[in-house]
Each structure stands twice: as structure tokens, then as C-alpha cells.
Design an enzyme around this catalytic site. Structure first.
Site, mmCIF file in Angstrom:
data_model
loop_
_atom_site.group_PDB
_atom_site.id
_atom_site.type_symbol
_atom_site.label_atom_id
_atom_site.label_comp_id
_atom_site.label_asym_id
_atom_site.label_seq_id
_atom_site.Cartn_x
_atom_site.Cartn_y
_atom_site.Cartn_z
ATOM 1 C CG ASP A 170 49.993 29.814 40.000
ATOM 2 O OD1 ASP A 170 50.258 30.839 39.334
ATOM 3 O OD2 ASP A 170 49.054 29.052 39.728
ATOM 4 C CG HIS A 181 40.589 32.682 38.380
ATOM 5 N ND1 HIS A 181 40.253 31.647 37.539
ATOM 6 C CD2 HIS A 181 41.320 32.134 39.387
ATOM 7 C CE1 HIS A 181 40.773 30.509 38.014
ATOM 8 N NE2 HIS A 181 41.423 30.786 39.133
ATOM 9 C CD GLU A 199 48.406 30.636 36.352
ATOM 10 O OE1 GLU A 199 49.380 31.214 36.896
ATOM 11 O OE2 GLU A 199 47.715 29.770 36.923
ATOM 12 C CG ASP A 210 48.386 26.135 37.508
ATOM 13 O OD1 ASP A 210 48.970 25.061 37.737
ATOM 14 O OD2 ASP A 210 47.759 26.770 38.367
HETATM 15 CA CA CA Z 1 46.925 28.824 38.722
#
Ligand code: CA
Length: 436
Positions: free
Chosen positions: A139, A146, A212, A244
């Protein structure tokens, strides 16, 4: 490699499967995503292609001999996952897409339609399964918005780490707990640090989703050999949506080396793999890079833009469900906000000689933009649980509660092309297990 447009992207194409021609379908003839399904009456898994509200059984249609296919493709079509299909050279994927497009097009001959029609079945009559055997899952963290907001919430002196624009930051995730849309997440237990500094073992009180985009690796690379950024597109088979699930309180106490149990209890993906070729018309600008930053390192520099698609996260609480209230949209964003493309992620991932394998899954990281409406997780929307979100139902949320259901959706649109959808990625929070 920049994927070029071809006849399969022609906006004038229509299908003899009528529902594929409806304006709001996710699966027009120009999409043709791959998935794996199980018929309600039997346990065996089959590879399918979505078209309108139907699924085309790939092995069955190849058996009709309606169009040419290599032995490797025939073998791959009979597997219970997409891995063998994804491992084929991209030229074979392209050939298959062209043949499927022609067979389902209104221009197909009557005899061809008669052979293909029995290979279609209603999507409502099957269960979709996890389409890929995922060996490794990485990931990334590619939204500066973010990353910086999280850095500020954590009180970091440098909320946006210096490495952020030098390389696509990532951690190795857990592949075993990746599940298909429709699977619910049990609120995990973990070590949580209280405000008074004490640490207790308790169910997470800071459950969050992360919106995501994720990509599946098609052909991998040999260990010790890099994938140059210019070739990376050839190694990306297709894309899906990914939630996620995160227990932020567990993550924030444990994260000395990287996320671990705050993430590994479950990750949810959408069932359809939208191919890179289908998305070729929907490339946007180069990844965003603010002024004043050093240029992109040469081995990661690319002329290829990021995917430009609309991504959304929706929430429906238990009270909303019981009252028959429709879900509320929490987020509307796009990978245009990301600072690194998937091609750059692949080039960076293999730049030390690390080998990627067919079926590896790469997450973009939370797709957040500058605007409040483009925040891709609740942590950002509530300033890490300090400013509650008030929903139209009157309910308030600092974090997600049991019974909350998050649905992710995405749609690719561009003037002059037929819009494509991703289907949905849906999952609900279930109460934590009892102690002991
Ligand atoms: Ca993530």
C-alpha cells in the site's frame, strides 16, 4: 508504454446485450472487465467478463471456437482465478479484448451471436469471488493532502516528510486478509494508548475507511531486474477499488516501523478488474508536483499522466438502513490529486531489484484532494476524531460505528468516450468479538 486507443474504445460501438447500452451502466461494451464468479447451484469458480447486467463465461465462449485463442489462453480461461490470464503477454490481452468486443457488438453476425448468447448469464444469479490470488500487497501513500493532514494530526514537525516527493512512500501490507466486496469487517482488538498515556488492550474506538484505487500486476519481473518506468504500464493488468479498513488508534500507537495490526485485520476490494487497456482513454495530467520541489528523479520521471476517474465513498448507518434512508456521499475525489502514478510505483518498487509477481496488488493510498469534499477518509473529515461529522440523519460520527456500511464507487468519463464504471466495493463494520 502508453496504451494506444483502438477499435474497442470506439464510442459508436453498441452491444446486442441491450443493458450494456444503457447510459448509467458500469459495464458498456467499451469496458469488458474481468472477474471470477460462482454459480449459486455449484461450488466451482469460473472467469467471467461483465457486459451490461450479464456475465460472459470466458471458458465457455472460448470452447465455442467462435474466435482464435492460444492454448495458453484456453488453459488460463479454465482457472479459478485470473492469475494465469494476467500472466499472459499484454498483446494476448489486447487480442482477447478485441475478439470479445467484436463478438458482443451489434455488428456481430447472427451465427456468432447464436454461439455466444448461451455463454451469457444474469449477474444477479451468481456470486462474485476474489478474482486474483494475491501473493503480495503493497500500500502506497501518494496523496500529499492525506499525508500532510495525518502528519499534522500526529503533531509531526515535518507533516509532509521530505522523502514524499522523492519517492512513492509505501509499506508492505497483508495479502491473506484481503476480501471481496460484500464481506464485513469485525472491529479489531488492539493496543490503544489513552489520553492519560496508559495503554490498554481493547476494541478499536477509531475505525475508519480509506478510499483507494488499486492495481494488479500482470507480468512480473525477474529478481535483480528493474522495471523501467517507461515499461511499467505493460506490467499493470488492471484496476479495482479498495477500502483499506483502518483502526487508527491501534495504528497510531504501534506505528514505529510502519502500519501493522491497525491495517491487517481486513482490506476489501471490488470484484471487477477494469483493464488498463479499457482505461486508456482516461489518462489525465502528469502527477501533481508543487512548485519549489526538486524535479522527479530521472529513473521515476514519466511522460504519462495519472488516471482521471471520479471516485466516491458513501456511508449508510444502521439507523439509516432501518429507516430506509439512502446512503450519503462522504467523498468525491480523483487520482488526479495523487503525486505518483502506478507506473512510478512499479518502477520504484522494482528499483532495488525486488521482483513483482503476477497477482501482486498495489494500493494508491487514500485518494484525497485539497477540498474538504475530496477527503478520502474519516480521519481527515473529523480532524482525527475531534470535530464530528453530522449526517443528514442527524447522527454524528467521530469514527465509524458498528453497523456502518461504506460503499466505494468509481466512474471514468471523458468527452467523446463512453463512461465506464468499476462496480462497487461494499463492506460493513461488525461488533468486536467478546473479550477472551
Ligand atoms: Ca491506506
Amino acid at each position: 508504454m502508453i496504451l494506444h486507443l483502438n477499435d474497442t474504445h470506439d464510442p459508436a460501438l453498441t452491444s446486442w446485450v441491450d443493458t450494456a447500452n444503457e447510459a448509467d451502466t458500469d459495464f458498456p461494451l467499451q469496458n469488458l472487465p474481468f472477474g471470477v464468479f460462482r454459480r449459486l447451484e455449484g461450488p466451482s469458480l469460473a472467469i467471467g467478463v461483465a457486459v451490461g447486467d450479464r456475465i460472459l463465461d470466458l471458458a465457455k465462449v472460448l470452447e465455442t471456437g467462435s474466435f482464435s485463442a492460444s492454448d495458453a489462453l484456453r488453459d488460463a480461461a479454465h482457472q479459478p482465478s485470473l492469475n494465469a490470464l494476467m500472466a499472459l503477454p499484454p498483446a494476448q490481452h489486447s487480442h482477447l479484448r478485441a475478439r470479445l468486443s467484436a463478438a458482443l457488438s451489434t455488428t456481430a453476425s447472427a451465427p456468432l451471436r447464436r454461439r455466444v448468447a448461451p455463454c451469457l448469464e444474469p449477474m444477479s444469479g451468481v456470486m462474485l469471488a476474489l478474482p486474483v490470488v494475491i501473493g503480495d500487497y503493497t500500500d502506497f501513500l501518494t496523496s500529499a493532502w492525506h499525508t500532510e493532514r495525518h502528519g499534522r494530526f500526529k503533531g509531526l514537525q515535518e507533516p509532509l516528510p521530505r522523502a514524499f516527493f522523492s519517492l512513492p512512500v509505501a509499506y508492505h501490507g497483508r495479502a491473506s486478509s484481503i476480501r471481496i466486496s460484500g464481506t464485513d469487517a469485525v472491529r479489531p482488538w488492539g493496543q490503544i494508548r489513552s489520553k492519560d498515556g496508559s495503554v490498554r488492550f481493547a476494541p478499536s474506538a477509531a475505525m475508519d475507511f480509506e478510499l483507494e484505487l488499486a492495481a494488479y500486476v500482470g507480468q512480473g519481473n525477474e529478481q535483480g531486474h528493474r522495471i523501467p518506468v517507461a515499461d511499467a504500464g505493460r506490467h499493470l493488468f488492471g484496476y479495482c477499488l479498495m477500502n483499506d479498513w483502518s483502526a487508527k488508534d491501534i495504528q497510531w500507537w504501534e506505528q514505529v516501523l510502519g502500519p501493522f495490526l491497525g491495517k491487517s485485520f481486513m482490506t476489501v476490494v471490488s470484484p471487477w478488474v477494469v483493464t488498463a487497456e479499457a482505461l486508456a482513454p482516461f489518462r489525465g495530467e502528469l502527477p501533481s508536483r508543487p512548485e519549489g520541489q526538486a524535479p522527479t528523479p530521472e529513473h521515476l520521471a514519466t511522460a504519462e499522466g495519472t488516471l482521471d476517474i471520479a471516485m466516491e465513498a458513501w456511508l449508510q448507518t444502521r439507523a439509516m438502513r432501518e429507516a430506509g434512508t439512502a446512503p450519503v456521499r462522504l467523498s468525491a475525489t480523483t487520482p488526479r490529486h495523487l503525486s505518483w502514478s502506478f507506473e512510478q510505483m512499479v518502477a520504484h518498487h522494482t528499483s532495488n531489484g525486488c521482483n513483482m509477481r503476477t497477482g501482486d496488488l498495489l494500493g494508491s493510498g487514500t485518494v484525497s484532494g485539497e477540498e474538504a469534499s475530496a477527503m478520502g477518509c474519516l480521519t481527515e473529515m473529523t480532524a482525527a476524531g475531534t470535530v464530528p461529522l453530522t449526517l443528514p440523519s442527524g447522527e454524528r460520527r467521530h469514527w465509524l460505528e458498528d453497523g456502518d456500511e461504506v460503499v466505494l464507487r468509481a466512474r471514468a468519463t471523458r468527452e467523446g468516450f463512453v463512461p465506464l464504471g468499476f462496480g462497487e466495493c461494499r463492506s460493513r463494520i461488525l461488533p468486536a468479538l467478546p473479550p477472551g
